[in-house]
Scaffold this motif. Structure first.
Motif, PDB file in Angstrom:
ATOM      1  N   CYS A 101      43.763  22.047  97.618  1.00 59.62           N
ATOM      2  CA  CYS A 101      45.113  22.909  98.114  1.00 59.62           C
ATOM      3  C   CYS A 101      46.049  22.574  97.472  1.00 59.62           C
ATOM      4  CB  CYS A 101      45.279  22.887  99.615  1.00 59.62           C
ATOM      5  SG  CYS A 101      43.687  23.848 100.503  1.00 59.62           S
ATOM      6  N   LYS A 102      46.321  21.042  97.401  1.00 60.50           N
ATOM      7  CA  LYS A 102      47.786  20.608  96.900  1.00 60.50           C
ATOM      8  C   LYS A 102      47.800  20.976  95.310  1.00 60.50           C
ATOM      9  CE  LYS A 102      49.874  16.080  95.970  1.00 60.50           C
ATOM     10  NZ  LYS A 102      49.757  14.733  95.896  1.00 60.50           N
ATOM     11  N   GLN A 103      46.625  20.807  94.793  1.00 56.88           N
ATOM     12  CA  GLN A 103      46.365  21.092  93.281  1.00 56.88           C
ATOM     13  C   GLN A 103      46.778  22.625  93.043  1.00 56.88           C
ATOM     14  OE1 GLN A 103      42.412  20.712  91.566  1.00 56.88           O
ATOM     15  NE2 GLN A 103      43.708  20.131  89.677  1.00 56.88           N
ATOM     16  N   PHE A 104      46.223  23.308  93.912  1.00 57.69           N
ATOM     17  CA  PHE A 104      46.357  24.908  93.711  1.00 57.69           C
ATOM     18  C   PHE A 104      47.836  25.197  93.966  1.00 57.69           C
ATOM     19  CE2 PHE A 104      47.060  29.065  95.488  1.00 57.69           C
ATOM     20  CZ  PHE A 104      46.116  29.991  94.424  1.00 57.69           C
ATOM     21  N   LYS A 105      48.549  24.470  94.875  1.00 55.89           N
ATOM     22  CA  LYS A 105      50.009  24.743  94.845  1.00 55.89           C
ATOM     23  C   LYS A 105      50.956  24.294  93.908  1.00 55.89           C
ATOM     24  CE  LYS A 105      49.828  24.863 100.193  1.00 55.89           C
ATOM     25  NZ  LYS A 105      50.165  24.092 101.301  1.00 55.89           N
ATOM     26  N   GLU A 106      50.339  23.408  93.303  1.00 51.05           N
ATOM     27  CA  GLU A 106      51.241  22.929  92.060  1.00 51.05           C
ATOM     28  C   GLU A 106      50.945  23.870  90.797  1.00 51.05           C
ATOM     29  OE1 GLU A 106      49.499  18.716  91.201  1.00 51.05           O
ATOM     30  OE2 GLU A 106      50.721  18.169  92.945  1.00 51.05           O
ATOM     31  N   LEU A 107      49.658  24.565  90.822  1.00 52.27           N
ATOM     32  CA  LEU A 107      49.475  25.458  89.830  1.00 52.27           C
ATOM     33  C   LEU A 107      50.163  26.649  89.988  1.00 52.27           C
ATOM     34  CD1 LEU A 107      45.744  24.385  89.081  1.00 52.27           C
ATOM     35  CD2 LEU A 107      47.622  23.931  87.605  1.00 52.27           C
ATOM     36  N   ASP A 108      50.317  27.158  91.160  1.00 51.18           N
ATOM     37  CA  ASP A 108      51.045  28.374  91.540  1.00 51.18           C
ATOM     38  C   ASP A 108      52.433  28.276  91.606  1.00 51.18           C
ATOM     39  OD1 ASP A 108      51.503  30.838  92.721  1.00 51.18           O
ATOM     40  OD2 ASP A 108      50.987  30.268  94.862  1.00 51.18           O
ATOM     41  N   GLN A 109      52.890  28.288  90.367  1.00 50.54           N
ATOM     42  CA  GLN A 109      54.491  28.037  90.011  1.00 50.54           C
ATOM     43  C   GLN A 109      55.150  29.170  90.773  1.00 50.54           C
ATOM     44  OE1 GLN A 109      55.884  25.321  88.093  1.00 50.54           O
ATOM     45  NE2 GLN A 109      53.970  24.514  88.789  1.00 50.54           N
ATOM     46  N   THR A 110      54.814  30.327  91.022  1.00 48.71           N
ATOM     47  CA  THR A 110      55.474  31.450  91.581  1.00 48.71           C
ATOM     48  C   THR A 110      55.438  31.311  92.906  1.00 48.71           C
ATOM     49  OG1 THR A 110      53.711  33.148  91.301  1.00 48.71           O
ATOM     50  CG2 THR A 110      55.355  32.738  89.317  1.00 48.71           C
ATOM     51  N   GLY A 111      54.509  30.687  93.597  1.00 46.86           N
ATOM     52  CA  GLY A 111      54.134  30.859  95.033  1.00 46.86           C
ATOM     53  C   GLY A 111      53.956  32.038  95.783  1.00 46.86           C
ATOM     54  N   ASP A 112      53.124  32.956  94.758  1.00 46.49           N
ATOM     55  CA  ASP A 112      52.420  34.202  95.335  1.00 46.49           C
ATOM     56  C   ASP A 112      51.266  33.836  95.869  1.00 46.49           C
ATOM     57  OD1 ASP A 112      51.316  33.857  92.972  1.00 46.49           O
ATOM     58  OD2 ASP A 112      51.730  35.798  92.190  1.00 46.49           O
ATOM     59  N   GLY A 113      50.572  32.887  95.833  1.00 50.86           N
ATOM     60  CA  GLY A 113      49.171  32.716  96.125  1.00 50.86           C
ATOM     61  C   GLY A 113      48.092  33.073  95.115  1.00 50.86           C
ATOM     62  N   THR A 116      48.371  32.905  87.830  1.00 54.59           N
ATOM     63  CA  THR A 116      48.438  33.881  86.662  1.00 54.59           C
ATOM     64  C   THR A 116      48.874  33.200  85.542  1.00 54.59           C
ATOM     65  OG1 THR A 116      50.697  34.283  87.450  1.00 54.59           O
ATOM     66  CG2 THR A 116      48.970  35.703  88.648  1.00 54.59           C
ATOM     67  N   LYS A 117      48.861  34.019  84.717  1.00 50.83           N
ATOM     68  CA  LYS A 117      49.396  33.791  83.199  1.00 50.83           C
ATOM     69  C   LYS A 117      51.083  33.252  83.358  1.00 50.83           C
ATOM     70  CE  LYS A 117      46.637  36.949  80.599  1.00 50.83           C
ATOM     71  NZ  LYS A 117      46.565  38.156  79.603  1.00 50.83           N
ATOM     72  N   GLN A 118      51.628  33.921  84.027  1.00 47.74           N
ATOM     73  CA  GLN A 118      53.188  33.577  84.410  1.00 47.74           C
ATOM     74  C   GLN A 118      53.171  32.317  84.858  1.00 47.74           C
ATOM     75  OE1 GLN A 118      55.179  36.370  87.278  1.00 47.74           O
ATOM     76  NE2 GLN A 118      57.025  35.205  86.906  1.00 47.74           N
ATOM     77  N   ASP A 119      52.330  31.947  85.781  1.00 48.91           N
ATOM     78  CA  ASP A 119      52.375  30.325  86.070  1.00 48.91           C
ATOM     79  C   ASP A 119      52.109  29.434  85.261  1.00 48.91           C
ATOM     80  OD1 ASP A 119      52.746  31.011  89.126  1.00 48.91           O
ATOM     81  OD2 ASP A 119      50.799  31.867  89.128  1.00 48.91           O
ATOM     82  N   LEU A 120      51.213  29.683  84.284  1.00 50.80           N
ATOM     83  CA  LEU A 120      50.754  28.791  83.273  1.00 50.80           C
ATOM     84  C   LEU A 120      52.180  28.798  82.133  1.00 50.80           C
ATOM     85  CD1 LEU A 120      47.055  29.738  82.668  1.00 50.80           C
ATOM     86  CD2 LEU A 120      47.901  27.797  83.907  1.00 50.80           C
ATOM     87  N   LYS A 121      52.859  29.854  82.106  1.00 56.97           N
ATOM     88  CA  LYS A 121      53.774  29.851  81.345  1.00 56.97           C
ATOM     89  C   LYS A 121      55.036  28.974  81.518  1.00 56.97           C
ATOM     90  CE  LYS A 121      53.059  34.560  79.088  1.00 56.97           C
ATOM     91  NZ  LYS A 121      53.595  35.910  78.963  1.00 56.97           N
ATOM     92  N   ILE A 122      55.075  29.183  83.213  1.00 57.52           N
ATOM     93  CA  ILE A 122      56.354  28.470  83.703  1.00 57.52           C
ATOM     94  C   ILE A 122      55.971  26.835  83.381  1.00 57.52           C
ATOM     95  CG2 ILE A 122      57.332  27.900  85.862  1.00 57.52           C
ATOM     96  CD1 ILE A 122      56.994  30.786  86.481  1.00 57.52           C
ATOM     97  N   MET A 123      54.689  26.627  83.683  1.00 64.24           N
ATOM     98  CA  MET A 123      54.090  25.030  83.710  1.00 64.24           C
ATOM     99  C   MET A 123      54.507  24.656  82.210  1.00 64.24           C
ATOM    100  SD  MET A 123      50.835  24.909  85.926  1.00 64.24           S
ATOM    101  CE  MET A 123      49.947  23.797  85.020  1.00 64.24           C
ATOM    102  N   VAL A 124      54.228  25.347  81.267  1.00 67.71           N
ATOM    103  CA  VAL A 124      54.415  25.208  79.706  1.00 67.71           C
ATOM    104  C   VAL A 124      55.870  24.830  79.553  1.00 67.71           C
ATOM    105  CG1 VAL A 124      54.289  25.867  77.423  1.00 67.71           C
ATOM    106  CG2 VAL A 124      52.315  26.103  78.741  1.00 67.71           C
ATOM    107  N   THR A 125      56.595  25.787  79.784  1.00 65.05           N
ATOM    108  CA  THR A 125      58.155  25.859  79.943  1.00 65.05           C
ATOM    109  C   THR A 125      58.789  24.331  80.416  1.00 65.05           C
ATOM    110  OG1 THR A 125      58.131  28.241  79.953  1.00 65.05           O
ATOM    111  CG2 THR A 125      60.195  26.951  79.879  1.00 65.05           C
ATOM    112  N   LYS A 126      58.341  24.027  81.667  1.00 67.99           N
ATOM    113  CA  LYS A 126      58.785  22.935  82.536  1.00 67.99           C
ATOM    114  C   LYS A 126      58.700  21.488  81.472  1.00 67.99           C
ATOM    115  CE  LYS A 126      59.144  24.278  87.074  1.00 67.99           C
ATOM    116  NZ  LYS A 126      58.268  24.275  88.451  1.00 67.99           N
ATOM    117  N   LYS A 127      57.134  21.742  80.718  1.00 72.67           N
ATOM    118  CA  LYS A 127      56.842  20.692  80.210  1.00 72.67           C
ATOM    119  C   LYS A 127      57.679  20.189  78.728  1.00 72.67           C
ATOM    120  CE  LYS A 127      52.281  19.910  81.666  1.00 72.67           C
ATOM    121  NZ  LYS A 127      50.757  20.042  81.219  1.00 72.67           N
ATOM    122  N   MET A 128      58.342  21.309  78.453  1.00 73.09           N
ATOM    123  CA  MET A 128      59.082  21.111  77.198  1.00 73.09           C
ATOM    124  C   MET A 128      60.355  20.643  77.467  1.00 73.09           C
ATOM    125  SD  MET A 128      58.441  24.751  75.080  1.00 73.09           S
ATOM    126  CE  MET A 128      57.072  25.326  74.354  1.00 73.09           C
TER     127      MET A 128
END
Length: 128
Positions: A101-113, A116-128
């Motif tokens: 559950c903790k890992q899921f919440k970390e991956l769910d960047q938008t918090g919508d449950g 999605t692709k948007q969550d992955l894009k946000i994660m990539v942007t944060k790493k840059m």
């Protein structure tokens, strides 16, 4: 004779008897371990089966719903019920579910449950 070795009952005296004992004792000890292991496994399986039947046949009460309601919304979601049953049946460790559950919440960047692709894009942007 394999279970009384060392107690002075019957001991091999000839070389041939000693060689046979060297081969016989480990085989019999292994066989006894195998038999006892199977008996213990059968007993554990029987106990688990009994517990599973008890869980499957149990009717939910208001107290149960309150105990299962992790979100505090007065009801039990499908996920809450499944998590409870898996832990109660010893199919999954509660700590593992919490970690997932903790890992899921970390991956769910938008918090919508949803992840999605948007969550992955946000994660990539944060790493840059």
């Amino acid at each position: 004779t394999s279970t009384t070795i060392g107690f002075g009952d019957i001991t091999p005296t000839s070389d041939w008897g000693k060689i046979c004992a060297i081969l016989f004792v480990p085989i019999v000890v292994g066989a006894m371990g195998y038999i006892l292991g199977n008996v213990a496994s059968a007993m554990v399986e029987k106990r688990q089966e009994k517990m599973h039947k008890k869980l499957w046949s149990k009717e939910l009460k208001i107290e149960d719903i309150m105990a299962l309601d992790e979100e505090g919304d007065g009801g039990v979601s499908e996920l809450e019920y499944i998590k409870f049953m898996l832990v109660a049946m010893h199919k999954v460790d509660g700590a593992l579910i919490d970690e997932l559950c903790k890992q899921f919440k970390e991956l769910d960047q938008t918090g919508d449950g949803n992840i999605t692709k948007q969550d992955l894009k946000i994660m990539v942007t944060k790493k840059m």
